[in-house]
Design an enzyme around this catalytic site. Structure first.
Site, PDB file in Angstrom:
ATOM      1  N   HIS A  95      24.914  37.298   2.820  1.00 50.21           N
ATOM      2  CA  HIS A  95      23.516  37.232   2.370  1.00 50.21           C
ATOM      3  C   HIS A  95      23.289  36.028   1.481  1.00 50.21           C
ATOM      4  O   HIS A  95      24.193  35.562   0.766  1.00 50.21           O
ATOM      5  CB  HIS A  95      23.065  38.535   1.711  1.00 50.21           C
ATOM      6  CG  HIS A  95      23.728  38.886   0.416  1.00 50.21           C
ATOM      7  ND1 HIS A  95      23.338  38.364  -0.794  1.00 50.21           N
ATOM      8  CD2 HIS A  95      24.740  39.743   0.131  1.00 50.21           C
ATOM      9  CE1 HIS A  95      24.078  38.878  -1.764  1.00 50.21           C
ATOM     10  NE2 HIS A  95      24.955  39.711  -1.229  1.00 50.21           N
ATOM     11  N   ASP A 102      20.498  35.630  -0.694  1.00 54.27           N
ATOM     12  CA  ASP A 102      19.756  35.853  -1.935  1.00 54.27           C
ATOM     13  C   ASP A 102      20.715  36.173  -3.073  1.00 54.27           C
ATOM     14  O   ASP A 102      21.857  36.582  -2.860  1.00 54.27           O
ATOM     15  CB  ASP A 102      18.715  36.972  -1.763  1.00 54.27           C
ATOM     16  CG  ASP A 102      19.319  38.299  -1.343  1.00 54.27           C
ATOM     17  OD1 ASP A 102      20.297  38.301  -0.574  1.00 54.27           O
ATOM     18  OD2 ASP A 102      18.819  39.349  -1.796  1.00 54.27           O
ATOM     19  N   GLU A 152      19.344  40.987   0.737  1.00 55.01           N
ATOM     20  CA  GLU A 152      20.324  42.065   0.550  1.00 55.01           C
ATOM     21  C   GLU A 152      20.183  42.708  -0.823  1.00 55.01           C
ATOM     22  O   GLU A 152      20.345  43.917  -0.979  1.00 55.01           O
ATOM     23  CB  GLU A 152      21.749  41.524   0.732  1.00 55.01           C
ATOM     24  CG  GLU A 152      22.823  42.616   0.793  1.00 55.01           C
ATOM     25  CD  GLU A 152      23.333  43.082  -0.564  1.00 55.01           C
ATOM     26  OE1 GLU A 152      23.924  44.164  -0.640  1.00 55.01           O
ATOM     27  OE2 GLU A 152      23.124  42.364  -1.575  1.00 55.01           O
TER      28      GLU A 152
END
Ligand SMILES: [Zn+2]
Length: 468
Positions: free
Chosen positions: A87, A89, A165
């Site tokens: 992920h 983020d 996520e």
């Protein structure tokens, strides 16, 4: 897409140096969720992949929320694809509490600093490097990785780095599973979090995430008596809410799941100093005895993790009461984040909260469920899981691979909806005193270059052996 201006040139001679430069570049991109802006990182990765001749697809189903997916071809004789899922983020960072700017990607004292260095841009960079190295091998063999199978690959390898996520993944991996499942469909998946060493005596434990707890978040309204603050009353909602928080914070009864029993017994058999405490944990008749044995077995922050892996947990996270300084509040709000073990239902969590609160106090409460995620359990007999253990042991003779439950949730919640066995494996070998668990979402989040230098070949070997 062209190589991003100011981005690092790929270094084919030293994969660790190359991945460290990609990691630093990723850390400089502010993909803080909220709002996310993962598109910055998705475009960066697409640029790096395409510069290596690997076509990459950037998706932006929600403004600024980017995902990137690429695929290397195998000859198809080895089975379905392997998915490397990570992920893009990160959680926010309070720069005033850091010794380095959280978005500088600073390299200092052998560490790469930055929000996401551990969770999980290091794995993004390692996964990217695996693809870049395989693409380079294809070019070296005179093949075009955009169209032709990579030499030695018998399965496709999918690289996917997604948004959101840290907020549940519904706008990232969850969206892809619902709307573009064919991009992700695979025989198996590797994602966070596992394969990271924990020193135990002469051995190094390498937890591999094969299950994760669920979550159940509730907003509890406490109904009390309002009144004039000049005449205190014990049943004001603020007082009742304080009592509720205190009771919910008491540790719930211990429950040793079959997976946790197996993990504890594996450690006890391999590390003699742990045998006594492990036996006392497993045989404990009450929570206090078990907690004392956990304290004996390990230090913080592993203690906190182990406590959470042996019970359903309740964390009060938001408490609100009152509207004016001289008015006793008639209602108060307590939000709790509960994490349930495999085998505990939503109703089971609610019954636990009620029991912890106690009958009288619970009678003064009402609640609504804010969100719910089921616990996840992956197959324990998958060939990839056995292979991960073999690869760890090949790279570290002191390794004790340990299939384990994770106390938190990951995007594995989404990939299992496609029936993809998903294992947490982002290998790093740490210095014995490295408080790794505290780096997650912590101040001065950082990863040691030496840890990456050990971890990258482990990940690359796992991929080559599973796909080869
Ligand atoms: Zn993460």
């Amino acid at each position: 897409m062209s190589w991003p201006t100011g981005g690092p040139a790929p270094r084919r001679d030293d994969p660790t140096a190359s991945l460290v430069e990609h990691l630093r570049a990723l850390l400089r991109l502010r993909t803080v969720n909220p709002p996310g802006d993962e598109i910055l990182a998705a475009r960066y990765l697409a640029g790096a992949l395409e510069a290596a001749g690997v076509p990459a697809r950037v998706l932006e189903p929600f403004r600024g929320r980017g995902d990137v997916v690429a695929r290397l071809r195998g000859d198809g004789t080895g089975g379905g694809p392997l998915l490397l899922l990570s992920h893009l983020d990160v959680v926010p960072a309070d720069a005033g509490r850091w010794t380095h700017d959280p978005f500088s990607g600073d390299l200092a004292d052998g560490y790469v600093y930055g929000r996401g260095a551990v969770d999980m841009k290091s794995m993004v960079a390692m996964s990217l490097q695996v693809v870049l190295d395989l693409a380079a091998a294809a070019h070296a063999a005179g093949r075009d990785p955009a169209h032709e199978p990579v030499p030695g690959l018998r399965r496709d390898l999918i690289f996917a780095a997604t948004a959101d996520e840290e907020a549940g993944g519904l706008l990232g991996a969850g969206w892809l599973v619902d709307h573009e499942p064919d991009l992700l469909r695979a025989d198996a998946c590797l994602t966070e979090a596992g394969g990271v060493s924990v020193q135990a005596g002469a051995r190094r434990l390498y937890p591999i995430q094969v299950a994760e707890k669920g979550y159940h978040r509730m907003r509890i309204t406490v109904h009390g008596a309002a009144g004039h603050a000049a005449m205190p009353r014990p049943d004001s909602a603020a007082i009742l809410a304080a009592r509720l928080v205190e009771r919910l914070a008491e540790p719930a009864p211990q429950r040793v799941t079959p997976l946790m029993r197996q993990a504890l017994e594996t450690v006890a058999a391999a590390v003699p100093a742990t045998t006594g405490p492990v036996k006392r944990i497993v045989d404990a008749a009450d929570a206090e005895t078990a907690l004392a044995a956990i304290d004996e077995l390990c230090r913080e922050p592993e203690r906190r993790a182990l406590r959470a892996l042996l019970r359903d947990t309740i964390s009060p996270t938001i408490v609100h009461a009152g509207i004016k300084e001289n008015v006793l509040p008639g209602t108060a709000e307590v939000v709790v984040d509960c994490r349930q073990l495999p085998g505990t239902s939503a109703a089971g969590v609610e019954a636990l909260v009620a029991a912890q609160a106690g009958e009288g106090l619970w009678a003064a409460c009402s609640f609504e469920v804010l969100s719910h995620g089921e616990p996840v359990e992956q197959p324990l007999d998958h060939p990839l899981l056995a292979l991960l253990g073999e690869v760890l042991t090949a790279h570290d003779p002191a390794a004790l691979p340990l299939p384990l439950l994770a106390p938190f949730a990951t995007d594995a919640k989404h990939t299992v909806r496609l029936g993809i066995p998903t294992y947490g494996f982002s290998p790093l070998r740490l210095a014995p005193d490295e408080p790794f668990l505290e780096r997650f979402h912590g101040d001065d989040e950082r990863v040691a270059v030496d840890a990456l230098r050990w971890g990258y070949p482990v990940l690359a070997d796992a991929v080559r052996r599973y796909c080869g």
